[in-house]
Scaffold this motif. Structure first.
Motif, PDB file in Angstrom:
ATOM      1  N   LEU A   1     -31.875  -0.402 -30.494  1.00 45.61           N
ATOM      2  CA  LEU A   1     -31.934   1.029 -30.811  1.00 45.61           C
ATOM      3  C   LEU A   1     -31.380   1.879 -29.676  1.00 45.61           C
ATOM      4  CD1 LEU A   1     -35.368   1.337 -32.630  1.00 45.61           C
ATOM      5  CD2 LEU A   1     -33.150   2.007 -33.571  1.00 45.61           C
ATOM      6  N   ASP A   2     -30.945   1.251 -28.617  1.00 50.40           N
ATOM      7  CA  ASP A   2     -30.345   2.009 -27.506  1.00 50.40           C
ATOM      8  C   ASP A   2     -29.074   1.306 -27.059  1.00 50.40           C
ATOM      9  OD1 ASP A   2     -29.587   3.346 -25.260  1.00 50.40           O
ATOM     10  OD2 ASP A   2     -31.073   2.340 -23.983  1.00 50.40           O
ATOM     11  N   LEU A   3     -27.943   1.827 -27.522  1.00 52.37           N
ATOM     12  CA  LEU A   3     -26.688   1.143 -27.208  1.00 52.37           C
ATOM     13  C   LEU A   3     -26.025   1.652 -25.934  1.00 52.37           C
ATOM     14  CD1 LEU A   3     -25.010   0.481 -30.610  1.00 52.37           C
ATOM     15  CD2 LEU A   3     -26.530  -0.929 -29.266  1.00 52.37           C
ATOM     16  N   THR A   4     -26.760   2.459 -25.141  1.00 52.68           N
ATOM     17  CA  THR A   4     -26.143   2.951 -23.903  1.00 52.68           C
ATOM     18  C   THR A   4     -25.915   1.801 -22.915  1.00 52.68           C
ATOM     19  OG1 THR A   4     -28.328   3.574 -23.097  1.00 52.68           O
ATOM     20  CG2 THR A   4     -26.989   5.323 -24.063  1.00 52.68           C
ATOM     21  N   ASN A   5     -26.436   0.617 -23.243  1.00 53.67           N
ATOM     22  CA  ASN A   5     -26.194  -0.534 -22.360  1.00 53.67           C
ATOM     23  C   ASN A   5     -24.761  -1.070 -22.478  1.00 53.67           C
ATOM     24  OD1 ASN A   5     -26.092  -2.429 -24.604  1.00 53.67           O
ATOM     25  ND2 ASN A   5     -28.294  -2.143 -24.759  1.00 53.67           N
ATOM     26  N   VAL A   6     -23.974  -0.577 -23.453  1.00 57.28           N
ATOM     27  CA  VAL A   6     -22.642  -1.182 -23.652  1.00 57.28           C
ATOM     28  C   VAL A   6     -21.739  -1.041 -22.431  1.00 57.28           C
ATOM     29  CG1 VAL A   6     -22.528  -1.054 -26.176  1.00 57.28           C
ATOM     30  CG2 VAL A   6     -21.702   0.862 -24.799  1.00 57.28           C
ATOM     31  N   PHE A   7     -21.918   0.051 -21.670  1.00 56.54           N
ATOM     32  CA  PHE A   7     -21.014   0.253 -20.527  1.00 56.54           C
ATOM     33  C   PHE A   7     -21.243  -0.803 -19.447  1.00 56.54           C
ATOM     34  CE2 PHE A   7     -21.498   4.293 -22.652  1.00 56.54           C
ATOM     35  CZ  PHE A   7     -20.176   4.607 -22.878  1.00 56.54           C
ATOM     36  N   GLU A   8     -22.494  -1.232 -19.283  1.00 54.35           N
ATOM     37  CA  GLU A   8     -22.810  -2.279 -18.314  1.00 54.35           C
ATOM     38  C   GLU A   8     -22.576  -3.663 -18.895  1.00 54.35           C
ATOM     39  OE1 GLU A   8     -23.737  -2.544 -15.130  1.00 54.35           O
ATOM     40  OE2 GLU A   8     -23.337  -0.402 -14.965  1.00 54.35           O
ATOM     41  N   MET A   9     -22.993  -3.826 -20.146  1.00 54.35           N
ATOM     42  CA  MET A   9     -23.045  -5.182 -20.694  1.00 54.35           C
ATOM     43  C   MET A   9     -21.777  -5.602 -21.437  1.00 54.35           C
ATOM     44  SD  MET A   9     -26.904  -5.498 -22.158  1.00 54.35           S
ATOM     45  CE  MET A   9     -26.572  -7.165 -22.726  1.00 54.35           C
ATOM     46  N   HIS A  10     -21.143  -4.648 -22.100  1.00 50.24           N
ATOM     47  CA  HIS A  10     -19.985  -5.004 -22.943  1.00 50.24           C
ATOM     48  C   HIS A  10     -18.840  -4.004 -22.729  1.00 50.24           C
ATOM     49  CE1 HIS A  10     -23.126  -7.312 -24.987  1.00 50.24           C
ATOM     50  NE2 HIS A  10     -23.779  -6.198 -25.215  1.00 50.24           N
ATOM     51  N   PRO A  11     -18.398  -3.775 -21.470  1.00 57.98           N
ATOM     52  CA  PRO A  11     -17.432  -2.691 -21.215  1.00 57.98           C
ATOM     53  C   PRO A  11     -16.118  -2.857 -21.971  1.00 57.98           C
ATOM     54  CG  PRO A  11     -17.724  -4.097 -19.267  1.00 57.98           C
ATOM     55  CD  PRO A  11     -18.782  -4.496 -20.250  1.00 57.98           C
ATOM     56  N   GLU A  12     -15.698  -4.091 -22.239  1.00 57.55           N
ATOM     57  CA  GLU A  12     -14.401  -4.292 -22.900  1.00 57.55           C
ATOM     58  C   GLU A  12     -14.414  -3.867 -24.361  1.00 57.55           C
ATOM     59  OE1 GLU A  12     -16.608  -6.524 -22.366  1.00 57.55           O
ATOM     60  OE2 GLU A  12     -16.612  -8.006 -23.973  1.00 57.55           O
ATOM     61  N   LEU A  13     -15.601  -3.601 -24.900  1.00 63.45           N
ATOM     62  CA  LEU A  13     -15.679  -3.212 -26.312  1.00 63.45           C
ATOM     63  C   LEU A  13     -15.612  -1.702 -26.503  1.00 63.45           C
ATOM     64  CD1 LEU A  13     -18.537  -5.588 -27.564  1.00 63.45           C
ATOM     65  CD2 LEU A  13     -16.086  -5.994 -27.523  1.00 63.45           C
ATOM     66  N   VAL A  14     -15.733  -0.955 -25.402  1.00 64.93           N
ATOM     67  CA  VAL A  14     -15.790   0.507 -25.494  1.00 64.93           C
ATOM     68  C   VAL A  14     -14.376   1.065 -25.690  1.00 64.93           C
ATOM     69  CG1 VAL A  14     -16.477   2.607 -24.261  1.00 64.93           C
ATOM     70  CG2 VAL A  14     -17.799   0.508 -23.979  1.00 64.93           C
ATOM     71  N   PRO A  15     -14.201   2.009 -26.630  1.00 61.17           N
ATOM     72  CA  PRO A  15     -12.866   2.606 -26.807  1.00 61.17           C
ATOM     73  C   PRO A  15     -12.360   3.230 -25.506  1.00 61.17           C
ATOM     74  CG  PRO A  15     -14.341   3.250 -28.602  1.00 61.17           C
ATOM     75  CD  PRO A  15     -15.184   2.525 -27.588  1.00 61.17           C
ATOM     76  N   PRO A  16     -11.064   3.080 -25.193  1.00 64.94           N
ATOM     77  CA  PRO A  16     -10.518   3.607 -23.936  1.00 64.94           C
ATOM     78  C   PRO A  16     -10.785   5.118 -23.795  1.00 64.94           C
ATOM     79  CG  PRO A  16      -8.860   2.363 -25.177  1.00 64.94           C
ATOM     80  CD  PRO A  16     -10.063   2.445 -26.035  1.00 64.94           C
TER      81      PRO A  16
END
Ligand code: FES
Length: 339
Positions: free
Chosen positions: A154-169
Protein backbone atom coordinates in the motif's frame (compact mmCIF):
# COMPACT_ATOMS: atom_id res chain seq x y z
CA UNK A 1 -3.09 -15.11 16.00
CA UNK A 2 -2.60 -11.71 14.39
CA UNK A 3 -4.64 -12.11 11.22
CA UNK A 4 -8.36 -12.62 10.66
CA UNK A 5 -9.60 -16.20 10.39
CA UNK A 6 -13.14 -15.40 9.26
CA UNK A 7 -12.19 -14.64 5.71
CA UNK A 8 -11.98 -16.18 2.24
CA UNK A 9 -8.37 -16.80 1.28
CA UNK A 10 -6.79 -18.14 -1.90
CA UNK A 11 -5.84 -21.77 -1.26
CA UNK A 12 -4.23 -22.50 -4.62
CA UNK A 13 -4.33 -21.62 -8.28
CA UNK A 14 -6.67 -23.69 -10.46
CA UNK A 15 -3.80 -25.32 -12.30
CA UNK A 16 -2.24 -26.51 -9.03
CA UNK A 17 -5.27 -28.68 -8.19
CA UNK A 18 -5.73 -31.92 -10.12
CA UNK A 19 -6.26 -35.60 -9.41
CA UNK A 20 -3.32 -35.73 -7.01
CA UNK A 21 -3.29 -34.06 -3.60
CA UNK A 22 -2.28 -30.45 -3.05
CA UNK A 23 -1.40 -30.11 0.63
CA UNK A 24 -1.03 -26.65 2.11
CA UNK A 25 -1.08 -25.00 5.52
CA UNK A 26 -3.77 -22.31 5.51
CA UNK A 27 -4.63 -20.14 8.52
CA UNK A 28 -2.58 -22.54 10.65
CA UNK A 29 -4.59 -25.57 9.51
CA UNK A 30 -3.44 -28.43 7.32
CA UNK A 31 -5.65 -28.54 4.21
CA UNK A 32 -5.65 -30.99 1.32
CA UNK A 33 -7.23 -30.09 -2.03
CA UNK A 34 -8.08 -32.40 -4.92
CA UNK A 35 -10.26 -32.35 -8.01
CA UNK A 36 -13.30 -34.62 -8.17
CA UNK A 37 -14.51 -36.57 -11.20
CA UNK A 38 -17.13 -33.88 -11.97
CA UNK A 39 -14.36 -31.22 -12.17
CA UNK A 40 -15.20 -29.53 -8.87
CA UNK A 41 -12.63 -29.17 -6.08
CA UNK A 42 -12.83 -30.71 -2.59
CA UNK A 43 -10.90 -29.37 0.40
CA UNK A 44 -10.55 -31.46 3.56
CA UNK A 45 -8.66 -31.04 6.80
CA UNK A 46 -5.41 -32.85 6.06
CA UNK A 47 -5.55 -35.09 9.15
CA UNK A 48 -7.05 -38.52 9.43
CA UNK A 49 -9.72 -38.70 12.16
CA UNK A 50 -8.20 -41.97 13.42
CA UNK A 51 -4.65 -40.87 14.20
CA UNK A 52 -2.57 -37.74 13.50
CA UNK A 53 -1.60 -38.67 9.96
CA UNK A 54 -2.06 -36.52 6.81
CA UNK A 55 -4.69 -37.70 4.33
CA UNK A 56 -2.45 -36.28 1.60
CA UNK A 57 -0.01 -39.13 2.36
CA UNK A 58 -2.69 -41.62 1.25
CA UNK A 59 -4.26 -42.23 -2.16
CA UNK A 60 -7.43 -41.68 -4.17
CA UNK A 61 -10.02 -44.34 -4.95
CA UNK A 62 -12.30 -42.52 -7.38
CA UNK A 63 -13.68 -39.56 -5.41
CA UNK A 64 -12.76 -41.19 -2.09
CA UNK A 65 -9.58 -40.57 -0.08
CA UNK A 66 -7.91 -43.59 1.51
CA UNK A 67 -5.63 -42.90 4.48
CA UNK A 68 -2.14 -44.30 3.94
CA UNK A 69 -1.83 -45.63 7.50
CA UNK A 70 -4.75 -48.06 8.26
CA UNK A 71 -6.87 -47.42 5.17
CA UNK A 72 -9.80 -45.50 6.69
CA UNK A 73 -11.64 -43.98 3.74
CA UNK A 74 -13.37 -40.60 3.44
CA UNK A 75 -15.76 -39.10 0.93
CA UNK A 76 -15.49 -35.54 -0.38
CA UNK A 77 -17.72 -34.24 2.45
CA UNK A 78 -15.18 -35.57 4.96
CA UNK A 79 -17.37 -38.46 6.21
CA UNK A 80 -15.53 -41.67 7.05
CA UNK A 81 -17.25 -44.34 4.90
CA UNK A 82 -14.98 -47.34 5.50
CA UNK A 83 -12.74 -48.74 8.22
CA UNK A 84 -11.01 -51.85 6.83
CA UNK A 85 -10.68 -53.60 10.22
CA UNK A 86 -14.43 -53.54 11.09
CA UNK A 87 -17.84 -53.61 9.45
CA UNK A 88 -18.84 -49.98 10.01
CA UNK A 89 -17.00 -46.76 10.80
CA UNK A 90 -17.58 -45.36 14.31
CA UNK A 91 -20.55 -43.00 14.31
CA UNK A 92 -19.56 -39.39 13.73
CA UNK A 93 -16.15 -40.31 12.28
CA UNK A 94 -15.47 -37.31 10.09
CA UNK A 95 -12.85 -34.78 9.04
CA UNK A 96 -13.80 -31.20 8.31
CA UNK A 97 -14.62 -30.27 4.72
CA UNK A 98 -14.07 -26.65 3.72
CA UNK A 99 -16.15 -24.60 1.28
CA UNK A 100 -14.30 -23.89 -1.96
CA UNK A 101 -15.05 -21.44 -4.77
CA UNK A 102 -13.05 -21.62 -8.02
CA UNK A 103 -13.03 -18.33 -9.89
CA UNK A 104 -10.60 -17.46 -12.68
CA UNK A 105 -7.11 -18.62 -11.69
CA UNK A 106 -7.89 -18.65 -7.94
CA UNK A 107 -9.29 -21.41 -5.74
CA UNK A 108 -10.77 -19.67 -2.69
CA UNK A 109 -11.29 -21.52 0.58
CA UNK A 110 -13.19 -20.68 3.77
CA UNK A 111 -11.57 -22.16 6.89
CA UNK A 112 -13.42 -19.88 9.34
CA UNK A 113 -16.52 -20.77 11.34
CA UNK A 114 -18.62 -23.27 9.39
CA UNK A 115 -21.56 -21.44 7.81
CA UNK A 116 -19.93 -18.00 8.21
CA UNK A 117 -19.03 -17.95 4.53
CA UNK A 118 -22.71 -17.60 3.57
CA UNK A 119 -22.68 -14.02 4.87
CA UNK A 120 -19.90 -12.89 2.51
CA UNK A 121 -18.83 -14.34 -0.83
CA UNK A 122 -15.19 -14.20 -1.98
CA UNK A 123 -14.28 -10.84 -3.58
CA UNK A 124 -15.10 -10.58 -7.29
CA UNK A 125 -12.13 -10.39 -9.68
CA UNK A 126 -13.55 -9.89 -13.21
CA UNK A 127 -10.17 -8.76 -14.61
CA UNK A 128 -8.84 -12.25 -13.82
CA UNK A 129 -11.62 -13.91 -15.76
CA UNK A 130 -11.18 -12.69 -19.34
CA UNK A 131 -13.13 -9.64 -20.54
CA UNK A 132 -10.23 -8.54 -22.74
CA UNK A 133 -7.63 -9.12 -20.03
CA UNK A 134 -4.75 -11.59 -20.17
CA UNK A 135 -2.93 -12.75 -17.03
CA UNK A 136 0.23 -14.53 -15.89
CA UNK A 137 0.98 -15.54 -12.34
CA UNK A 138 3.11 -17.34 -9.81
CA UNK A 139 2.95 -18.45 -6.17
CA UNK A 140 5.54 -17.41 -3.62
CA UNK A 141 5.92 -18.44 0.03
CA UNK A 142 7.08 -15.53 2.15
CA UNK A 143 8.39 -15.82 5.72
CA UNK A 144 6.58 -12.66 6.84
CA UNK A 145 3.29 -11.76 8.47
CA UNK A 146 0.20 -10.84 6.45
CA UNK A 147 0.12 -7.30 7.82
CA UNK A 148 3.67 -6.55 6.67
CA UNK A 149 2.69 -7.58 3.15
CA UNK A 150 -0.42 -5.40 3.03
CA UNK A 151 1.49 -2.40 4.36
CA UNK A 152 4.32 -2.91 1.92
CA UNK A 153 2.08 -2.98 -1.15
CA UNK A 154 0.00 0.00 0.00
CA UNK A 155 3.04 2.28 -0.06
CA UNK A 156 4.93 2.29 -3.32
CA UNK A 157 7.28 5.13 -2.38
CA UNK A 158 9.88 2.38 -1.89
CA UNK A 159 10.29 2.06 -5.68
CA UNK A 160 13.02 4.71 -5.82
CA UNK A 161 15.21 2.72 -3.42
CA UNK A 162 14.16 -0.78 -4.33
CA UNK A 163 13.27 -0.74 -8.02
CA UNK A 164 14.81 2.46 -9.53
CA UNK A 165 15.06 1.03 -13.06
CA UNK A 166 11.27 0.69 -13.22
CA UNK A 167 10.55 4.38 -12.59
CA UNK A 168 9.70 6.48 -15.69
CA UNK A 169 12.63 8.78 -16.61
CA UNK A 170 12.47 12.23 -15.00
CA UNK A 171 10.14 11.22 -12.13
CA UNK A 172 12.06 12.10 -8.98
CA UNK A 173 9.35 11.49 -6.39
CA UNK A 174 5.85 10.09 -6.30
CA UNK A 175 3.21 12.78 -5.91
CA UNK A 176 1.23 12.61 -2.66
CA UNK A 177 -1.75 10.26 -2.47
CA UNK A 178 -4.66 12.15 -4.01
CA UNK A 179 -7.41 10.21 -2.49
CA UNK A 180 -7.54 7.65 0.25
CA UNK A 181 -10.95 6.02 0.39
CA UNK A 182 -11.79 4.12 3.49
CA UNK A 183 -14.77 1.95 4.30
CA UNK A 184 -15.19 -0.19 7.38
CA UNK A 185 -13.44 -3.09 5.68
CA UNK A 186 -11.39 -1.70 2.79
CA UNK A 187 -8.89 1.04 1.87
CA UNK A 188 -7.93 2.36 -1.53
CA UNK A 189 -5.78 5.19 -2.84
CA UNK A 190 -5.21 6.96 -6.16
CA UNK A 191 -2.22 8.91 -7.42
CA UNK A 192 -1.42 10.49 -10.80
CA UNK A 193 2.08 11.00 -12.15
CA UNK A 194 3.15 13.92 -14.35
CA UNK A 195 3.80 13.11 -18.02
CA UNK A 196 7.11 11.37 -18.60
CA UNK A 197 8.79 9.22 -21.29
CA UNK A 198 8.54 5.44 -21.05
CA UNK A 199 10.82 3.42 -18.78
CA UNK A 200 12.52 0.60 -20.75
CA UNK A 201 10.12 -2.08 -19.39
CA UNK A 202 7.09 0.09 -20.21
CA UNK A 203 8.32 0.56 -23.79
CA UNK A 204 8.96 -3.16 -24.27
CA UNK A 205 5.57 -4.26 -22.94
CA UNK A 206 3.28 -1.51 -24.23
CA UNK A 207 4.48 -1.32 -27.85
CA UNK A 208 4.07 2.49 -27.61
CA UNK A 209 6.24 5.15 -29.25
CA UNK A 210 9.25 5.76 -26.97
CA UNK A 211 9.67 9.31 -28.26
CA UNK A 212 6.37 10.37 -26.64
CA UNK A 213 5.55 11.25 -23.03
CA UNK A 214 2.65 9.65 -21.19
CA UNK A 215 0.67 10.12 -18.01
CA UNK A 216 0.27 7.36 -15.43
CA UNK A 217 -2.43 6.70 -12.92
CA UNK A 218 -1.86 4.34 -10.06
CA UNK A 219 -4.35 2.92 -7.58
CA UNK A 220 -3.93 0.47 -4.74
CA UNK A 221 -6.59 -1.26 -2.70
CA UNK A 222 -6.74 -3.42 0.38
CA UNK A 223 -9.89 -5.24 -0.79
CA UNK A 224 -10.03 -7.87 1.95
CA UNK A 225 -7.37 -9.38 4.25
CA UNK A 226 -6.92 -11.99 1.50
CA UNK A 227 -6.76 -9.71 -1.54
CA UNK A 228 -4.74 -6.69 -2.61
CA UNK A 229 -5.27 -5.02 -5.98
CA UNK A 230 -3.06 -2.44 -7.63
CA UNK A 231 -3.67 -0.82 -11.02
CA UNK A 232 -1.24 1.09 -13.24
CA UNK A 233 -2.52 2.84 -16.37
CA UNK A 234 -0.34 4.48 -19.00
CA UNK A 235 -2.35 7.20 -20.73
CA UNK A 236 -1.70 8.90 -24.07
CA UNK A 237 -3.58 11.78 -25.71
CA UNK A 238 -6.39 9.41 -26.77
CA UNK A 239 -6.88 7.80 -23.38
CA UNK A 240 -5.57 4.63 -21.71
CA UNK A 241 -2.92 2.85 -23.80
CA UNK A 242 -1.85 0.13 -21.40
CA UNK A 243 -3.67 -1.04 -18.28
CA UNK A 244 -1.98 -3.32 -15.76
CA UNK A 245 -3.45 -4.92 -12.67
CA UNK A 246 -1.23 -6.55 -10.08
CA UNK A 247 -3.31 -8.86 -7.90
CA UNK A 248 -1.98 -10.37 -4.72
CA UNK A 249 -3.86 -13.16 -2.99
CA UNK A 250 -2.37 -13.11 0.52
CA UNK A 251 -3.06 -16.25 2.55
CA UNK A 252 -1.68 -16.61 6.07
CA UNK A 253 0.09 -19.89 6.59
CA UNK A 254 0.92 -18.96 10.20
CA UNK A 255 1.57 -15.68 12.00
CA UNK A 256 5.08 -15.49 10.49
CA UNK A 257 4.48 -16.91 7.01
CA UNK A 258 2.19 -16.03 4.11
CA UNK A 259 1.43 -17.67 0.78
CA UNK A 260 1.38 -15.07 -2.00
CA UNK A 261 -0.59 -15.74 -5.17
CA UNK A 262 0.58 -13.10 -7.66
CA UNK A 263 -1.24 -12.39 -10.92
CA UNK A 264 -0.29 -9.71 -13.46
CA UNK A 265 -3.13 -8.82 -15.85
CA UNK A 266 -2.89 -6.51 -18.85
CA UNK A 267 -4.77 -5.10 -21.80
CA UNK A 268 -3.81 -2.34 -24.18
CA UNK A 269 -3.91 -0.83 -27.63
CA UNK A 270 -0.54 -2.05 -28.96
CA UNK A 271 0.83 -4.55 -26.44
CA UNK A 272 3.87 -6.58 -27.49
CA UNK A 273 3.15 -10.21 -28.50
CA UNK A 274 5.46 -11.42 -25.71
CA UNK A 275 4.04 -9.01 -23.09
CA UNK A 276 3.18 -11.93 -20.79
CA UNK A 277 6.76 -13.22 -20.71
CA UNK A 278 8.15 -9.73 -20.20
CA UNK A 279 5.71 -8.82 -17.43
CA UNK A 280 6.24 -12.15 -15.67
CA UNK A 281 10.02 -11.49 -15.63
CA UNK A 282 9.71 -7.85 -14.44
CA UNK A 283 7.28 -8.67 -11.63
CA UNK A 284 9.16 -11.83 -10.62
CA UNK A 285 12.30 -9.77 -10.03
CA UNK A 286 10.24 -7.13 -8.15
CA UNK A 287 8.80 -9.88 -5.97
CA UNK A 288 12.30 -11.21 -5.23
CA UNK A 289 13.39 -7.85 -3.88
CA UNK A 290 10.10 -7.27 -2.03
CA UNK A 291 10.33 -10.69 -0.37
CA UNK A 292 13.93 -10.07 0.74
CA UNK A 293 12.86 -6.84 2.50
CA UNK A 294 9.68 -8.36 3.97
CA UNK A 295 11.52 -11.36 5.39
CA UNK A 296 14.20 -9.08 6.84
CA UNK A 297 11.50 -6.98 8.56
CA UNK A 298 9.92 -10.12 9.99
CA UNK A 299 13.31 -11.18 11.39
CA UNK A 300 13.75 -7.72 12.96
CA UNK A 301 10.31 -8.01 14.57
CA UNK A 302 11.13 -11.48 15.88
CA UNK A 303 14.45 -10.26 17.31
CA UNK A 304 12.97 -7.25 19.11
CA UNK A 305 12.39 -8.39 22.66
CA UNK A 306 10.47 -5.23 23.52
CA UNK A 307 7.98 -3.71 21.07
CA UNK A 308 9.25 -0.54 19.37
CA UNK A 309 7.26 2.37 18.01
CA UNK A 310 8.01 3.35 14.42
CA UNK A 311 7.03 6.74 13.01
CA UNK A 312 4.66 7.20 10.09
CA UNK A 313 4.87 9.61 7.16
CA UNK A 314 2.16 10.97 4.86
CA UNK A 315 2.69 8.20 2.31
CA UNK A 316 1.80 5.65 5.00
CA UNK A 317 -1.80 6.90 5.20
CA UNK A 318 -3.40 3.97 3.37
CA UNK A 319 -1.17 1.42 5.10
CA UNK A 320 -2.03 2.79 8.54
CA UNK A 321 -5.76 2.51 7.76
CA UNK A 322 -5.32 -1.06 6.56
CA UNK A 323 -3.49 -1.90 9.79
CA UNK A 324 -6.38 -0.48 11.80
CA UNK A 325 -8.94 -2.50 9.86
CA UNK A 326 -6.98 -5.73 10.23
CA UNK A 327 -6.40 -5.11 13.93
CA UNK A 328 -10.08 -4.45 14.58
CA UNK A 329 -11.09 -7.55 12.59
CA UNK A 330 -8.76 -9.67 14.73
CA UNK A 331 -10.11 -8.06 17.92
CA UNK A 332 -13.71 -8.68 16.82
CA UNK A 333 -12.89 -12.32 16.26
CA UNK A 334 -11.45 -12.55 19.76
CA UNK A 335 -14.88 -11.48 21.08
CA UNK A 336 -17.25 -13.78 22.93
CA UNK A 337 -18.15 -15.82 19.83
CA UNK A 338 -14.55 -16.56 18.83
CA UNK A 339 -12.52 -17.38 21.92
S1 FES B 1 -4.31 -42.98 10.83
FE1 FES B 1 -5.60 -42.94 9.17
S2 FES B 1 -6.45 -44.86 9.12
FE2 FES B 1 -5.33 -44.88 10.91
Amino acid sequence: MNYPKECWYVAATSDEVGEGFTARRIVDRPVVLFRLSDGSIAALEDRCAHRPYPLSAGHREGDLVVCGYHGCTYDATGRCVRVPSQDNPPSGAQVRAFRVVERGPFVWVWTGTAGGERLRPPPSTPWLQGDGWSSVGERRDVAANLLLLHEHYLDLTNVFEMHPELVPPGIEALPPLEEVEVSEVSVSYTRELPKAPLAPWEAQVSGLDSAESYGRKETGAFVTPGLHKQTYTITGSDGPELELVRTHGFTPESSGATHVFLQISWRGTAVAPDAGTQLAAVFHEMANRDIAVLETMQRCLDEDTTPRRYFNVKADRAAVRARRILTSMVEDERGPHHP
